[in-house]
Design an enzyme around this catalytic site. Structure first.
Site, PDB file in Angstrom:
ATOM      1  N   LYS A 185     -24.116 -25.103  17.778  1.00  0.00           N
ATOM      2  CA  LYS A 185     -24.847 -25.985  16.852  1.00  0.00           C
ATOM      3  C   LYS A 185     -26.001 -25.244  16.181  1.00  0.00           C
ATOM      4  O   LYS A 185     -26.579 -24.333  16.780  1.00  0.00           O
ATOM      5  CB  LYS A 185     -25.321 -27.245  17.573  1.00  0.00           C
ATOM      6  CG  LYS A 185     -26.659 -27.131  18.249  1.00  0.00           C
ATOM      7  CD  LYS A 185     -27.209 -28.494  18.655  1.00  0.00           C
ATOM      8  CE  LYS A 185     -28.593 -28.272  19.251  1.00  0.00           C
ATOM      9  NZ  LYS A 185     -29.686 -28.811  18.512  1.00  0.00           N
TER      10      LYS A 185
ATOM     11  N   LYS B  69     -30.860 -24.741  28.009  1.00  0.00           N
ATOM     12  CA  LYS B  69     -32.189 -24.166  27.763  1.00  0.00           C
ATOM     13  C   LYS B  69     -32.693 -23.394  28.975  1.00  0.00           C
ATOM     14  O   LYS B  69     -33.363 -22.380  28.831  1.00  0.00           O
ATOM     15  CB  LYS B  69     -33.191 -25.259  27.364  1.00  0.00           C
ATOM     16  CG  LYS B  69     -32.918 -25.783  25.958  1.00  0.00           C
ATOM     17  CD  LYS B  69     -34.058 -26.588  25.393  1.00  0.00           C
ATOM     18  CE  LYS B  69     -33.742 -26.990  23.954  1.00  0.00           C
ATOM     19  NZ  LYS B  69     -34.706 -27.903  23.369  1.00  0.00           N
TER      20      LYS B  69
ATOM     21  N   LYS C  25     -33.200 -25.017  15.577  1.00  0.00           N
ATOM     22  CA  LYS C  25     -34.424 -24.456  14.995  1.00  0.00           C
ATOM     23  C   LYS C  25     -35.016 -23.354  15.866  1.00  0.00           C
ATOM     24  O   LYS C  25     -35.882 -22.622  15.424  1.00  0.00           O
ATOM     25  CB  LYS C  25     -35.455 -25.539  14.663  1.00  0.00           C
ATOM     26  CG  LYS C  25     -35.925 -26.407  15.810  1.00  0.00           C
ATOM     27  CD  LYS C  25     -36.972 -27.389  15.296  1.00  0.00           C
ATOM     28  CE  LYS C  25     -36.665 -28.816  15.619  1.00  0.00           C
ATOM     29  NZ  LYS C  25     -36.536 -29.139  17.039  1.00  0.00           N
TER      30      LYS C  25
END
Ligand code: AQP
Length: 336
Positions: free
Chosen positions: A201, A115, A204
């Site tokens: 993966k 991230k 969202k």
């Protein structure tokens, strides 16, 4: 119910909202485990703000997460459904744990590396996120945490922190300060992959929404996303790591039908990829449609949702307070 072991889990109100991976890796299992555990299901909004969120969107998605838990089958009469930010003890225990978490441990977290690679200004909250997650779990003396594969590393840290706190501050106490939690990762569906890049993966917050099936997608949107799902040129329906796109579709089928991925492949023997995609889309549409309809109904009844959230937060706070008091006393804080 009170004598049953405690289960805690949550989903962040982020990105495009709850998606198929969150449902298959986590929420679907919460529903099944509800009969055997004393459950707390949290909308982890404090985690959401580790990356910048638009305030109105955060509020809307937080309500929608709570509505989605209930629509997926969580019974708020039996389980607590609440906002993390409504129970201040999460942040308080997080601080106490952060002071006992080592820089090296946090630096090794793959989710932080992934991230932080995306942004320029990295908030320190993103770095210390795993200590907050450990607090969420340890606050309730949780025995089991059902999550997808990507959360395994964070769960290991939560276990290490429980053991460290027990050994450091309560080595001679009759009862451990904090219960060491176990992780529950489902055998199938723990890592649903992106439809547009099956090596990554499903997420969202993916920049490419075509790879993610959201709980609130319409039937037509779901059909379109599966039609365009990336497969390969081998033209063979089999469960193989050489064919990650095909394997992902078979895994999705398997979670819904309860058949093994191999059995799902065998049922389509001799057919083309169009059939594989069509069948997968059909199964997902049938599964998500009633959930989506129920979410819409619940979102129109905020009075009901507010009632559930308030009641649950009060019950969760009372339980959290017991742990916080014990931890603070053990660490040497003056009692109030
Ligand atoms: N692709 C996935 N397959 C199976 N399970 C998954 N989970 C997440 N992605 C998959 C599980 O869903 C639960 C809630 O996840 P989260 O909200 O904590 O966020 P995350 O793990 O970082 O997943 P996302 O969807 O990719 O969120 P963003 O984009 O906001 O970071 C967890 O149990 C997780 O394992």
């Amino acid at each position: 119910m009170a004598s049953q072991p405690i289960l805690f889990s949550g989903v962040q109100p982020t990105g495009g909202g709850i998606m198929l991976g969150n449902y298959m890796g986590a929420i679907r299992n919460w529903v099944k485990l509800q009969d055997s555990y004393n459950c707390l299901f949290c909308v982890v909004d404090l985690h959401a703000v580790t990356v910048r969120q638009e305030p109105a969107r955060l509020r809307e998605l937080s309500y929608r997460n709570a509505a989605s838990y209930i629509a997926c089958g969580i019974d708020p009469e039996r389980s607590l459904v609440f906002m993390q930010s409504h129970v201040p003890a999460h942040a308080e225990l997080a601080w106490l744990l952060t002071c006992n978490t080592w820089m090296g441990e946090l630096s090794r977290m793959t989710q932080f590396k992934d991230k932080s690679a995306k942004g320029e200004n990295i908030g320190t909250g993103l770095f210390t996120y795993p200590s907050l997650m450990a607090a969420d779990i340890l606050l309730y003396q949780t025995k089991i945490v059902p999550v997808g594969q990507d959360q395994k590393q964070h769960l290991e840290l939560a276990r290490d922190l429980a053991i460290r706190m027990n050994n450091t501050y309560a080595a001679k106490a009759k009862e451990p300060l904090l219960t060491v939690p176990d992780v529950y990762i489902p055998p199938v569906g723990a890592r649903i992959m992106s439809l547009s890049d099956p090596l990554k993966k499903m997420s969202k917050s993916d920049d490419d929404p075509a790879g993610t099936v959201f709980l609130m997608d319409t039937d037509a949107e779901i059909e379109k996303k599966f039609k365009r799902a990336v497969t390969d040129s081998m033209n063979r329906i089999a469960v193989s790591d050489e064919q990650p796109g095909v394997k992902n579709l078979l895994t999705i089928q398997s979670v819904i039908t309860g058949e093994s991925p191999e059995a799902c492949a065998a049922a389509l023997e001799g057919q083309g990829y169009a059939k594989l995609k069509g069948r997968t889309a059909e199964l997902v549409i049938e599964t998500l449609r009633p959930i989506r309809e129920k979410v819409h109904q619940l979102m129109d009844d905020k009075t009901y949702l507010d009632g559930v959230l308030k009641r649950s937060a009060e019950a969760a706070s009372a339980r959290a307070e017991k742990t916080i008091s014990r931890v603070k006393e053990a660490m040497g804080f003056v009692t109030r």
